[in-house]
Scaffold this motif. Structure first.
Motif, PDB file in Angstrom:
ATOM      1  N   LYS A   1     -45.756   3.289  -1.970  1.00 53.28           N
ATOM      2  CA  LYS A   1     -44.589   2.533  -2.420  1.00 53.28           C
ATOM      3  C   LYS A   1     -44.900   1.776  -3.704  1.00 53.28           C
ATOM      4  O   LYS A   1     -44.106   1.779  -4.648  1.00 53.28           O
ATOM      5  CB  LYS A   1     -44.131   1.547  -1.342  1.00 53.28           C
ATOM      6  CG  LYS A   1     -43.458   2.196  -0.156  1.00 53.28           C
ATOM      7  CD  LYS A   1     -43.037   1.145   0.854  1.00 53.28           C
ATOM      8  CE  LYS A   1     -42.408   1.756   2.082  1.00 53.28           C
ATOM      9  NZ  LYS A   1     -41.992   0.743   3.053  1.00 53.28           N
TER      10      LYS A   1
ATOM     11  N   SER B   1     -31.015   3.231  -3.881  1.00 52.26           N
ATOM     12  CA  SER B   1     -30.919   1.903  -3.265  1.00 52.26           C
ATOM     13  C   SER B   1     -32.225   1.527  -2.561  1.00 52.26           C
ATOM     14  O   SER B   1     -32.630   0.365  -2.561  1.00 52.26           O
ATOM     15  CB  SER B   1     -29.753   1.847  -2.281  1.00 52.26           C
ATOM     16  OG  SER B   1     -29.945   2.793  -1.239  1.00 52.26           O
ATOM     17  N   GLY B   2     -32.882   2.519  -1.972  1.00 48.78           N
ATOM     18  CA  GLY B   2     -34.174   2.273  -1.323  1.00 48.78           C
ATOM     19  C   GLY B   2     -35.239   1.878  -2.330  1.00 48.78           C
ATOM     20  O   GLY B   2     -36.045   0.974  -2.093  1.00 48.78           O
TER      21      GLY B   2
ATOM     22  N   TYR C   1     -34.672   0.427  -5.226  1.00 43.93           N
ATOM     23  CA  TYR C   1     -34.370  -0.939  -5.670  1.00 43.93           C
ATOM     24  C   TYR C   1     -34.826  -1.971  -4.627  1.00 43.93           C
ATOM     25  O   TYR C   1     -35.301  -3.048  -4.979  1.00 43.93           O
ATOM     26  CB  TYR C   1     -32.888  -1.104  -5.981  1.00 43.93           C
ATOM     27  CG  TYR C   1     -32.506  -0.523  -7.326  1.00 43.93           C
ATOM     28  CD1 TYR C   1     -33.195  -0.860  -8.481  1.00 43.93           C
ATOM     29  CD2 TYR C   1     -31.454   0.365  -7.444  1.00 43.93           C
ATOM     30  CE1 TYR C   1     -32.856  -0.332  -9.704  1.00 43.93           C
ATOM     31  CE2 TYR C   1     -31.097   0.900  -8.675  1.00 43.93           C
ATOM     32  CZ  TYR C   1     -31.810   0.545  -9.799  1.00 43.93           C
ATOM     33  OH  TYR C   1     -31.471   1.065 -11.021  1.00 43.93           O
ATOM     34  N   GLN C   2     -34.705  -1.627  -3.371  1.00 41.29           N
ATOM     35  CA  GLN C   2     -35.178  -2.539  -2.317  1.00 41.29           C
ATOM     36  C   GLN C   2     -36.698  -2.697  -2.420  1.00 41.29           C
ATOM     37  O   GLN C   2     -37.212  -3.808  -2.321  1.00 41.29           O
ATOM     38  CB  GLN C   2     -34.791  -2.014  -0.947  1.00 41.29           C
ATOM     39  CG  GLN C   2     -35.222  -2.934   0.176  1.00 41.29           C
ATOM     40  CD  GLN C   2     -34.783  -2.420   1.541  1.00 41.29           C
ATOM     41  OE1 GLN C   2     -34.114  -1.405   1.660  1.00 41.29           O
ATOM     42  NE2 GLN C   2     -35.167  -3.138   2.572  1.00 41.29           N
ATOM     43  N   TRP C   3     -37.411  -1.594  -2.616  1.00 38.90           N
ATOM     44  CA  TRP C   3     -38.869  -1.671  -2.775  1.00 38.90           C
ATOM     45  C   TRP C   3     -39.226  -2.500  -3.998  1.00 38.90           C
ATOM     46  O   TRP C   3     -40.194  -3.264  -3.972  1.00 38.90           O
ATOM     47  CB  TRP C   3     -39.474  -0.284  -2.933  1.00 38.90           C
ATOM     48  CG  TRP C   3     -39.432   0.579  -1.718  1.00 38.90           C
ATOM     49  CD1 TRP C   3     -39.028   0.247  -0.461  1.00 38.90           C
ATOM     50  CD2 TRP C   3     -39.808   1.950  -1.646  1.00 38.90           C
ATOM     51  NE1 TRP C   3     -39.125   1.321   0.376  1.00 38.90           N
ATOM     52  CE2 TRP C   3     -39.609   2.378  -0.319  1.00 38.90           C
ATOM     53  CE3 TRP C   3     -40.287   2.868  -2.570  1.00 38.90           C
ATOM     54  CZ2 TRP C   3     -39.891   3.674   0.094  1.00 38.90           C
ATOM     55  CZ3 TRP C   3     -40.557   4.153  -2.164  1.00 38.90           C
ATOM     56  CH2 TRP C   3     -40.371   4.552  -0.839  1.00 38.90           C
ATOM     57  N   ARG C   4     -38.463  -2.362  -5.082  1.00 39.96           N
ATOM     58  CA  ARG C   4     -38.738  -3.131  -6.294  1.00 39.96           C
ATOM     59  C   ARG C   4     -38.593  -4.628  -6.033  1.00 39.96           C
ATOM     60  O   ARG C   4     -39.410  -5.434  -6.491  1.00 39.96           O
ATOM     61  CB  ARG C   4     -37.806  -2.695  -7.423  1.00 39.96           C
ATOM     62  CG  ARG C   4     -38.143  -1.305  -7.960  1.00 39.96           C
ATOM     63  CD  ARG C   4     -37.089  -0.795  -8.892  1.00 39.96           C
ATOM     64  NE  ARG C   4     -37.383  -1.176 -10.264  1.00 39.96           N
ATOM     65  CZ  ARG C   4     -36.733  -0.713 -11.313  1.00 39.96           C
ATOM     66  NH1 ARG C   4     -35.740   0.136 -11.149  1.00 39.96           N
ATOM     67  NH2 ARG C   4     -37.055  -1.097 -12.521  1.00 39.96           N
ATOM     68  N   ARG C   5     -37.541  -5.004  -5.294  1.00 35.98           N
ATOM     69  CA  ARG C   5     -37.370  -6.428  -4.951  1.00 35.98           C
ATOM     70  C   ARG C   5     -38.526  -6.917  -4.083  1.00 35.98           C
ATOM     71  O   ARG C   5     -39.065  -8.011  -4.292  1.00 35.98           O
ATOM     72  CB  ARG C   5     -36.034  -6.648  -4.249  1.00 35.98           C
ATOM     73  CG  ARG C   5     -34.838  -6.599  -5.177  1.00 35.98           C
ATOM     74  CD  ARG C   5     -33.557  -7.030  -4.477  1.00 35.98           C
ATOM     75  NE  ARG C   5     -33.209  -6.162  -3.361  1.00 35.98           N
ATOM     76  CZ  ARG C   5     -32.500  -5.043  -3.460  1.00 35.98           C
ATOM     77  NH1 ARG C   5     -32.059  -4.646  -4.638  1.00 35.98           N
ATOM     78  NH2 ARG C   5     -32.220  -4.326  -2.397  1.00 35.98           N
ATOM     79  N   GLN C   6     -38.927  -6.107  -3.114  1.00 33.64           N
ATOM     80  CA  GLN C   6     -40.053  -6.479  -2.255  1.00 33.64           C
ATOM     81  C   GLN C   6     -41.333  -6.604  -3.078  1.00 33.64           C
ATOM     82  O   GLN C   6     -42.129  -7.521  -2.870  1.00 33.64           O
ATOM     83  CB  GLN C   6     -40.250  -5.434  -1.150  1.00 33.64           C
ATOM     84  CG  GLN C   6     -39.168  -5.423  -0.111  1.00 33.64           C
ATOM     85  CD  GLN C   6     -39.297  -4.255   0.855  1.00 33.64           C
ATOM     86  OE1 GLN C   6     -39.892  -3.228   0.539  1.00 33.64           O
ATOM     87  NE2 GLN C   6     -38.746  -4.418   2.045  1.00 33.64           N
ATOM     88  N   TYR C   7     -41.530  -5.708  -4.017  1.00 37.82           N
ATOM     89  CA  TYR C   7     -42.710  -5.723  -4.893  1.00 37.82           C
ATOM     90  C   TYR C   7     -42.735  -7.011  -5.707  1.00 37.82           C
ATOM     91  O   TYR C   7     -43.774  -7.667  -5.811  1.00 37.82           O
ATOM     92  CB  TYR C   7     -42.667  -4.494  -5.799  1.00 37.82           C
ATOM     93  CG  TYR C   7     -43.781  -4.398  -6.804  1.00 37.82           C
ATOM     94  CD1 TYR C   7     -45.048  -3.972  -6.424  1.00 37.82           C
ATOM     95  CD2 TYR C   7     -43.573  -4.696  -8.143  1.00 37.82           C
ATOM     96  CE1 TYR C   7     -46.069  -3.854  -7.343  1.00 37.82           C
ATOM     97  CE2 TYR C   7     -44.581  -4.579  -9.072  1.00 37.82           C
ATOM     98  CZ  TYR C   7     -45.833  -4.157  -8.679  1.00 37.82           C
ATOM     99  OH  TYR C   7     -46.844  -4.047  -9.598  1.00 37.82           O
TER     100      TYR C   7
ATOM    101  N   ARG D   1     -41.390  -9.819  -5.006  1.00 34.02           N
ATOM    102  CA  ARG D   1     -41.621 -10.981  -4.132  1.00 34.02           C
ATOM    103  C   ARG D   1     -43.018 -10.963  -3.522  1.00 34.02           C
ATOM    104  O   ARG D   1     -43.380 -11.872  -2.784  1.00 34.02           O
ATOM    105  CB  ARG D   1     -40.569 -11.006  -3.023  1.00 34.02           C
ATOM    106  CG  ARG D   1     -39.178 -11.318  -3.504  1.00 34.02           C
ATOM    107  CD  ARG D   1     -38.216 -11.561  -2.361  1.00 34.02           C
ATOM    108  NE  ARG D   1     -38.155 -10.452  -1.425  1.00 34.02           N
ATOM    109  CZ  ARG D   1     -37.123  -9.629  -1.274  1.00 34.02           C
ATOM    110  NH1 ARG D   1     -36.044  -9.786  -2.016  1.00 34.02           N
ATOM    111  NH2 ARG D   1     -37.156  -8.658  -0.393  1.00 34.02           N
TER     112      ARG D   1
ATOM    113  N   GLU E   1     -44.114  -8.730  -1.298  1.00 34.40           N
ATOM    114  CA  GLU E   1     -44.057  -8.299   0.095  1.00 34.40           C
ATOM    115  C   GLU E   1     -44.690  -6.925   0.331  1.00 34.40           C
ATOM    116  O   GLU E   1     -44.881  -6.523   1.471  1.00 34.40           O
ATOM    117  CB  GLU E   1     -42.602  -8.274   0.579  1.00 34.40           C
ATOM    118  CG  GLU E   1     -41.973  -9.644   0.594  1.00 34.40           C
ATOM    119  CD  GLU E   1     -40.486  -9.615   0.878  1.00 34.40           C
ATOM    120  OE1 GLU E   1     -39.934  -8.526   1.129  1.00 34.40           O
ATOM    121  OE2 GLU E   1     -39.874 -10.695   0.842  1.00 34.40           O
TER     122      GLU E   1
END
Length: 122
Positions: A21, A47-48, A50-56, A58, A60
């Motif tokens: 990821k 969308s998945g 982009y979710q990983w990018r936000r987690q990255y 932060r 997470e």
């Protein structure tokens, strides 16, 4: 009576390790407008990704969290004091003409200044 059933492939959900990821997210961030191409290359939903990018961003997903710093622009001829702050990740610069430049943290300030001036005029 013997009945034959067709089994269709339902597209088994892929599982990615944290390391995969992180690699995929960093690839998608390596240049402008690469998210869609990266998602398509790995067969994942945009969308998945982009979710990983936000987690990255932060922290997470593990690894080092990318740091963003505010930058002040100065008119020509006014040179601010150069900061000696050490950063470990690449630096992203958004230019006024919409272009993005990603440089290593140890880039020579004079070379970078000249390069940005050329890109701004182009």
């Amino acid at each position: 009576m013997l009945e034959i059933l067709d089994v269709t492939n339902t597209g088994r959900r892929r599982r990615f390790s944290l390391a995969e990821k992180i690699r995929i997210v960093e690839e998608s961030l390596s240049g402008p407008k690469l998210a869609r191409a990266t998602a398509r290359r790995y067969g994942i939903a945009l969308s998945g990704l982009y979710q990983w990018r936000r987690q990255y961003q932060r922290g997470e997903l593990g690894g080092e969290v990318p740091a963003f710093r505010a930058v002040e622009l100065f008119p020509d001829g006014i040179a601010p004091a150069v900061s000696t702050a050490v950063t470990s990740g690449p630096i992203e610069i958004a230019l006024s003409n919409g272009r993005r430049v990603i440089v290593p943290p140890d880039v020579d300030a004079g070379v970078l200044t000249r390069f940005v001036q050329i890109l701004e005029r182009a």
